[in-house]
Design a protein around this motif. Structure first.
Motif, PDB file in Angstrom:
ATOM      1  N   GLU A 156      -8.796   5.451  16.952  1.00 49.41           N
ATOM      2  CA  GLU A 156      -8.927   4.234  16.155  1.00 49.41           C
ATOM      3  C   GLU A 156      -7.963   4.181  14.966  1.00 49.41           C
ATOM      4  O   GLU A 156      -7.681   3.119  14.434  1.00 49.41           O
ATOM      5  CB  GLU A 156     -10.368   4.080  15.640  1.00 49.41           C
ATOM      6  N   ARG A 157      -7.452   5.363  14.560  1.00 51.55           N
ATOM      7  CA  ARG A 157      -6.537   5.365  13.417  1.00 51.55           C
ATOM      8  C   ARG A 157      -5.238   4.617  13.714  1.00 51.55           C
ATOM      9  O   ARG A 157      -4.460   4.292  12.825  1.00 51.55           O
ATOM     10  CB  ARG A 157      -6.201   6.803  13.010  1.00 51.55           C
ATOM     11  N   VAL A 158      -4.997   4.350  15.015  1.00 51.92           N
ATOM     12  CA  VAL A 158      -3.765   3.693  15.395  1.00 51.92           C
ATOM     13  C   VAL A 158      -3.715   2.263  14.850  1.00 51.92           C
ATOM     14  O   VAL A 158      -2.662   1.662  14.701  1.00 51.92           O
ATOM     15  CB  VAL A 158      -3.602   3.735  16.933  1.00 51.92           C
ATOM     16  N   TRP A 159      -4.881   1.712  14.507  1.00 53.95           N
ATOM     17  CA  TRP A 159      -4.891   0.347  13.954  1.00 53.95           C
ATOM     18  C   TRP A 159      -4.634   0.359  12.462  1.00 53.95           C
ATOM     19  O   TRP A 159      -4.511  -0.684  11.829  1.00 53.95           O
ATOM     20  CB  TRP A 159      -6.227  -0.346  14.262  1.00 53.95           C
ATOM     21  N   GLY A 160      -4.562   1.538  11.855  1.00 55.04           N
ATOM     22  CA  GLY A 160      -4.265   1.647  10.424  1.00 55.04           C
ATOM     23  C   GLY A 160      -2.797   2.012  10.210  1.00 55.04           C
ATOM     24  O   GLY A 160      -1.942   1.664  11.018  1.00 55.04           O
ATOM     25  N   TRP A 161      -2.554   2.773   9.143  1.00 55.26           N
ATOM     26  CA  TRP A 161      -1.177   3.042   8.756  1.00 55.26           C
ATOM     27  C   TRP A 161      -0.323   3.765   9.790  1.00 55.26           C
ATOM     28  O   TRP A 161       0.848   3.417   9.948  1.00 55.26           O
ATOM     29  CB  TRP A 161      -1.126   3.739   7.393  1.00 55.26           C
ATOM     30  N   PRO A 162      -0.864   4.774  10.505  1.00 54.22           N
ATOM     31  CA  PRO A 162       0.020   5.409  11.514  1.00 54.22           C
ATOM     32  C   PRO A 162       0.595   4.371  12.473  1.00 54.22           C
ATOM     33  O   PRO A 162       1.777   4.399  12.804  1.00 54.22           O
ATOM     34  CB  PRO A 162      -0.920   6.377  12.244  1.00 54.22           C
ATOM     35  N   GLY A 163      -0.250   3.424  12.878  1.00 56.75           N
ATOM     36  CA  GLY A 163       0.204   2.369  13.777  1.00 56.75           C
ATOM     37  C   GLY A 163       1.155   1.396  13.101  1.00 56.75           C
ATOM     38  O   GLY A 163       2.150   0.976  13.686  1.00 56.75           O
ATOM     39  N   HIS A 164       0.849   1.049  11.834  1.00 54.96           N
ATOM     40  CA  HIS A 164       1.744   0.141  11.107  1.00 54.96           C
ATOM     41  C   HIS A 164       3.147   0.725  11.078  1.00 54.96           C
ATOM     42  O   HIS A 164       4.133   0.026  11.289  1.00 54.96           O
ATOM     43  CB  HIS A 164       1.289  -0.050   9.653  1.00 54.96           C
ATOM     44  N   ARG A 220       2.337   0.560  19.049  1.00 51.53           N
ATOM     45  CA  ARG A 220       1.292   1.486  18.610  1.00 51.53           C
ATOM     46  C   ARG A 220       0.231   1.718  19.689  1.00 51.53           C
ATOM     47  O   ARG A 220      -0.424   2.742  19.688  1.00 51.53           O
ATOM     48  CB  ARG A 220       0.633   0.972  17.335  1.00 51.53           C
ATOM     49  N   SER A 221       0.077   0.738  20.600  1.00 51.37           N
ATOM     50  CA  SER A 221      -1.007   0.848  21.577  1.00 51.37           C
ATOM     51  C   SER A 221      -0.893   2.094  22.448  1.00 51.37           C
ATOM     52  O   SER A 221      -1.901   2.665  22.852  1.00 51.37           O
ATOM     53  CB  SER A 221      -1.053  -0.388  22.465  1.00 51.37           C
TER      54      SER A 221
END
Lengths: 557, 138
Positions: free
Chosen positions: A243-251, A234-235
């Motif tokens: 910052e949304r990458v630490w939420g569901w899109p990243g999950h 995700r990084s």
């Protein structure tokens, strides 16, 4: 004594770091990304009965998903197998242009970066020192990246393309070509068919697959070592999602990465066990019963387990080096006892043939050779891309301290040249046996036996075949152990210092999924599913290309 | 003097669980007028305690600075960078003993459980492999 009563809390102030606000650059100036995210924020950890430290969403969904999917494919494999194989066929058939076009973008970006001033950026900061020696580094990235495929396809693929090219073109009633020849084929022209066959094989094992790996690896290495983000897939989406990458899109990205890795590894393990068993049967007359297959999977998993527990240096690196040494011995043996002069001159002429056919072979649009372009090339691209989260993350993990240029030369150019040498030696020898000696053993053999048929025509067959079998098995181990390290890091939210039991869990899961799919049926279905993840990941990789360029522009050169 | 140089391995990530070990090490350091070196192991990758080895080193040395206040010889810090901390921790700490020339290790460890038969705790491993005294704080 300051603490008279041992039960009271210690009065030391443990809030480490108070005045240090700015994060020091890794080694020399880099552009650290200021993010609110703290690694391990979404983790749950325990140090009691069983030590663990996992990303709660990614680990839980992945572990349960793997379990559920394994049961579903076993229970409904008769329904799911055609569905997934159909999905894979549809993707590679209708979106072949998308895979081919993306592949070309990855190669062009990588080549551009080698020559551009951006190539001077060093991973880990301008003063960072390489983590591993060239030999250790290269062995690890090569063993994780292709290894096993080279064993099976090294002999068989040049032969397949040679055969179909010799057969020439045949057109069906609807005007669509029904043959599998690359490009226009080379009907009846032995020399040209061999050239085209080698060029097509090298195309599938050369710049394109390694550029796919390089893009993922470079994006991750850059965003971890230089910008301070965790080492999970995700990084590299930070520049796009923020910052949304630490939420569901990243999950979702991370969970998908774990899925494609574990099913890619488990199905290769299952299919590879079948192929190794066929080899053992050919050599020693062992049966190919389920008992032998399961024993093989357990043995491979057990060695991988020892390797992951021993860790990156004592386990994975050492095995990879052994692996490369064995492969080099086999290669030199074939060159020495095969048609030596033809192989040596073949390396150069095949390289030229590759260069000559490269533009036509990589053309995404208006292909006449639809079967070849979608059935071979697009399938391969989807396959490499579905492996890329795992291989890319692993390459990133061992590449600190290299400049972007050095990195790309090692990940792109050197493996391509080695593939040319390997394919020329293995495939060239087999084609030579067919054309000059009239030996049709390799041509007629099943895929998994072609290597051994070829070796049987050279001296010391027993010994070389044994080395071949050992290589196949060790290549599986080096994929399985590095894969487990990667899955563990992703499932722990990017932490590489999670407790040992977790990597043991993932290594054993791979083995169990492989055994379950092998016994219950469903290997074909889950392999098709793993390859199908190539489509979402192609989009991920295109995003990574953008992220690499943006990220590099802000670095000290 | 029984002990001249005390080594205290620090897990920056779990510093909250280290109070007792730190207190013990400080008390012993004062008691024996010894030197104190705190040792930390980090990976090259961004982790919970730091984004990179340089930041880790800075944090560890800041901690040493604070712990050293009021100690006869102050406190030093030493950072080791590992490719794979999970697997290499025990070996690195054993090397660190020689490296910093310590004659006593004080380290925190959890209470042994059934699983430690397979995976010994780091403290337990140190105690059984180091050739100097190891004070395992539980």
């Amino acid at each position: 004594m300051r603490n008279e009563n041992p039960s009271t809390e210690a009065d030391v102030d443990l809030t480490v770091q108070t005045e240090v606000v700015a994060i020091p650059a890794p080694e020399g100036r880099t552009e650290i990304i200021e993010t609110d995210y703290e690694i391990g924020r979404d983790n749950i950890a325990s140090s009691w009965k069983l030590e663990f430290d996992i990303h709660q969403v990614v680990f839980t969904v992945s572990a349960l998903g793997v379990l559920a999917f394994t049961f579903l494919t076993m229970a409904f494999h008769e329904e799911l197998e055609p569905a997934f194989i159909g999905l894979r066929g549809w993707l590679t058939g209708n979106l072949d242009w998308f895979f081919l076009l993306s592949g070309n973008i990855f190669v062009l970006l990588s080549l551009f970066l080698i020559f551009s001033p951006l190539g001077k950026v060093r991973l880990g900061g301008p003063e960072a020192e390489p983590s591993f020696s060239y030999v250790g580094w290269f062995s690890m990235l090569f063993a994780a990246g292709m290894g096993i495929g080279l064993m099976f396809y090294g002999v068989s693929e040049p032969m397949s393309h040679f055969d179909s090219a010799m057969g020439g073109i045949s057109v069906g009633e609807d005007g669509v070509r029904t043959d599998w020849a690359p490009l226009g084929g080379a009907e009846g022209d032995v020399a040209e068919a061999a050239r085209l066959g080698m060029a097509a094989t090298i195309f599938h094992w050369g710049l394109h697959p390694w550029a796919i790996y390089a893009v993922v690896a470079l994006a991750l290495a850059l965003f971890s070592y230089n910008k301070g983000l965790p080492l999970t897939l995700r990084s590299c989406f930070y520049p796009i999602f923020g910052e949304r990458v630490w939420g569901w899109p990243g999950h979702i990205i991370d969970i998908l990465a774990i899925f494609s890795t574990i099913f890619g590894l488990a199905t290769s393990l299952g299919i590879g066990a079948q192929q190794s068993a066929a080899g053992l049967n050919f050599l020693f007359g062992l049966s190919t019963s389920n008992t032998i297959l399961i024993t093989l999977i357990i043995a491979i998993t057990a060695v991988a387990l020892v390797s992951v527990v021993a860790g990156l240096d004592a386990g994975v690196k050492r095995l990879s080096e052994i692996n490369m040494a064995l492969a080099a011995i086999l290669l030199f043996f074939v060159i020495a006892f095969g048609p030596t002069m033809e192989i040596i001159s073949g390396v150069f002429s095949n390289l030229i043939a590759y260069g000559e056919y490269l533009p036509a072979l990589s053309m995404p649009f208006q292909r006449e050779d639809a079967n070849f372009a979608s059935g071979w090339t697009a399938f391969y691209w989807a396959w490499w891309i579905s492996w890329s989260p795992f291989v890319g993350m692993f390459i990133a993990r061992v590449s600190r301290g290299r400049t972007v240029r050095e990195f790309l030369i090692a990940v792109l150019i050197v493996p391509t040249i080695l593939s040319v040498i390997w394919m020329t030696a293995m495939g060239g020898t087999a084609i030579d046996q067919l054309v000059n000696d009239g030996f049709t053993g390799v041509q007629d053999a099943a895929l998994e036996l072609k290597l051994f048929e070829m070796l049987a025509q050279l001296p010391l067959t027993g010994l070389t075949s044994l080395v071949g079998i050992i290589l196949v098995i060790v290549f599986f181990v080096t994929s399985s152990d590095s894969g487990s390290l990667v899955i563990d890091a992703v499932a722990a939210g990017g932490k590489v210092n999670a407790p040992t039991p977790q990597r043991v869990f993932w290594t054993i899961s791979e083995g169990l999924v492989a055994i379950a799919l092998l016994l219950g049926g469903g290997l074909a279905a889950s392999q098709a599913m793993a390859v199908s993840t190539g489509l979402p990941f192609t989009i991920v990789l295109l995003g990574a290309c953008y992220a690499i360029v943006r990220g590099l522009l802000n670095e000290a050169r | 003097m029984w002990y001249k140089h005390i080594m205290l391995p620090i897990d920056l990530e779990h510093a909250d669980r280290m109070g007792k070990a730190i207190e013990t090490a400080l008390a012993l350091t004062v008691q024996f007028g010894a030197k104190l070196t705190i040792v930390g192991v980090t990976s090259e990758l961004p982790g919970v305690s730091a984004h990179n080895p340089a930041e880790f080193e800075e944090k560890l040395s800041a901690l040493a600075q604070r712990l050293g206040e009021g100690l006869p010889h102050g406190a030093q810090s030493k950072t080791y960078v590992a490719h794979d901390p999970t697997a290499q921790l025990d070996a690195i700490l054993l090397d660190a003993v020689k490296d910093v020339e310590a004659d006593l290790v004080v380290m925190a460890s959890h209470i042994p459980n059934a699983l430690n038969a397979i995976w010994p705790s780091h403290g337990g491993k140190m105690a059984s492999h180091a050739d100097i005294s190891v004070f395992v704080v539980r």
